[in-house]
Write a protein that holds these residues in place. Structure first.
Motif, PDB file in Angstrom:
ATOM      1  N   ALA A  55       0.836  -1.204   0.000  1.00  0.00           N
ATOM      2  CA  ALA A  55       0.000   0.000   0.000  1.00  0.00           C
ATOM      3  C   ALA A  55       0.871   1.255   0.000  1.00  0.00           C
ATOM      4  N   HIS A  56       1.950   1.239   0.783  1.00  0.00           N
ATOM      5  CA  HIS A  56       2.874   2.373   0.818  1.00  0.00           C
ATOM      6  C   HIS A  56       3.502   2.591  -0.557  1.00  0.00           C
ATOM      7  N   SER A  57       3.872   1.505  -1.217  1.00  0.00           N
ATOM      8  CA  SER A  57       4.447   1.597  -2.554  1.00  0.00           C
ATOM      9  C   SER A  57       3.451   2.222  -3.526  1.00  0.00           C
ATOM     10  N   GLY A  58       2.217   1.784  -3.458  1.00  0.00           N
ATOM     11  CA  GLY A  58       1.180   2.348  -4.324  1.00  0.00           C
ATOM     12  C   GLY A  58       0.950   3.824  -4.057  1.00  0.00           C
ATOM     13  N   ASP A  59       0.968   4.191  -2.772  1.00  0.00           N
ATOM     14  CA  ASP A  59       0.809   5.601  -2.412  1.00  0.00           C
ATOM     15  C   ASP A  59       1.965   6.448  -2.940  1.00  0.00           C
ATOM     16  N   MET A  60       3.182   5.928  -2.788  1.00  0.00           N
ATOM     17  CA  MET A  60       4.352   6.664  -3.276  1.00  0.00           C
ATOM     18  C   MET A  60       4.283   6.849  -4.789  1.00  0.00           C
ATOM     19  N   GLN A  61       3.873   5.810  -5.491  1.00  0.00           N
ATOM     20  CA  GLN A  61       3.765   5.893  -6.947  1.00  0.00           C
ATOM     21  C   GLN A  61       2.699   6.906  -7.346  1.00  0.00           C
ATOM     22  N   ALA A  62       1.561   6.886  -6.659  1.00  0.00           N
ATOM     23  CA  ALA A  62       0.495   7.840  -6.963  1.00  0.00           C
ATOM     24  C   ALA A  62       0.943   9.275  -6.682  1.00  0.00           C
ATOM     25  N   LYS A  63       1.659   9.464  -5.568  1.00  0.00           N
ATOM     26  CA  LYS A  63       2.162  10.805  -5.235  1.00  0.00           C
ATOM     27  C   LYS A  63       3.170  11.284  -6.275  1.00  0.00           C
ATOM     28  N   ARG A  66       1.333  12.428  -9.311  1.00  0.00           N
ATOM     29  CA  ARG A  66       0.682  13.728  -9.097  1.00  0.00           C
ATOM     30  C   ARG A  66       1.689  14.856  -8.930  1.00  0.00           C
ATOM     31  N   GLU A  68       3.671  15.203  -6.240  1.00  0.00           N
ATOM     32  CA  GLU A  68       3.862  15.514  -4.821  1.00  0.00           C
ATOM     33  C   GLU A  68       5.227  15.036  -4.323  1.00  0.00           C
ATOM     34  N   ARG A  79       8.955   0.559  -4.323  1.00  0.00           N
ATOM     35  CA  ARG A  79       8.508  -0.499  -5.232  1.00  0.00           C
ATOM     36  C   ARG A  79       9.357  -1.755  -5.054  1.00  0.00           C
TER      37      ARG A  79
END
Length: 108
Positions: A55-63, A66, A68, A79
């Motif tokens: 989940a952290h990896s997915g959040d980092m990728q999404a950020k 964007r 961020e 990842r």
């Protein structure tokens, strides 16, 4: 240099998690009560940790997508951690399945 210090801090955090997860089981064994939940709880906890890393990896990728987070090294590190955690989980599953099959063969 910052990447190295981040890796070192994550390594120390993982060691702290391992030490913390090892203490409750050993405490129960000392009291003579035996491990409560034992293997099932340890497996559930490990799977939850893998899920959190993914989940952290997915959040980092999404950020990163964007804009961020601008440090691609942090994103790639997250990842890689998720990939390694998943591979380790897969290997544990394979070993458990192999052990289960071996036990089933013993009864025949």
């Amino acid at each position: 240099m910052a990447l190295r210090s981040e890796i070192m801090s994550r390594s120390e955090a993982l060691q702290d998690v391992r030490a913390a997860s090892g203490n409750p089981a050993s405490g129960n064994a000392v009291n003579g009560a035996g491990p409560v939940g034992g293997f099932a709880d340890a497996l559930t906890g490990a799977l939850q940790q893998v899920s959190a890393v993914q989940a952290h990896s997915g959040d980092m990728q999404a950020k990163y997508e964007r804009g961020e987070v601008t440090d691609i090294a942090q994103v790639m590190l997250a990842r890689q951690e998720a990939g390694v955690a998943f591979e380790a989980t897969l290997q544990v599953r394979n070993k458990l399945m192999s052990a289960y099959q071996e036990i089933m063969r013993m009864g025949s």
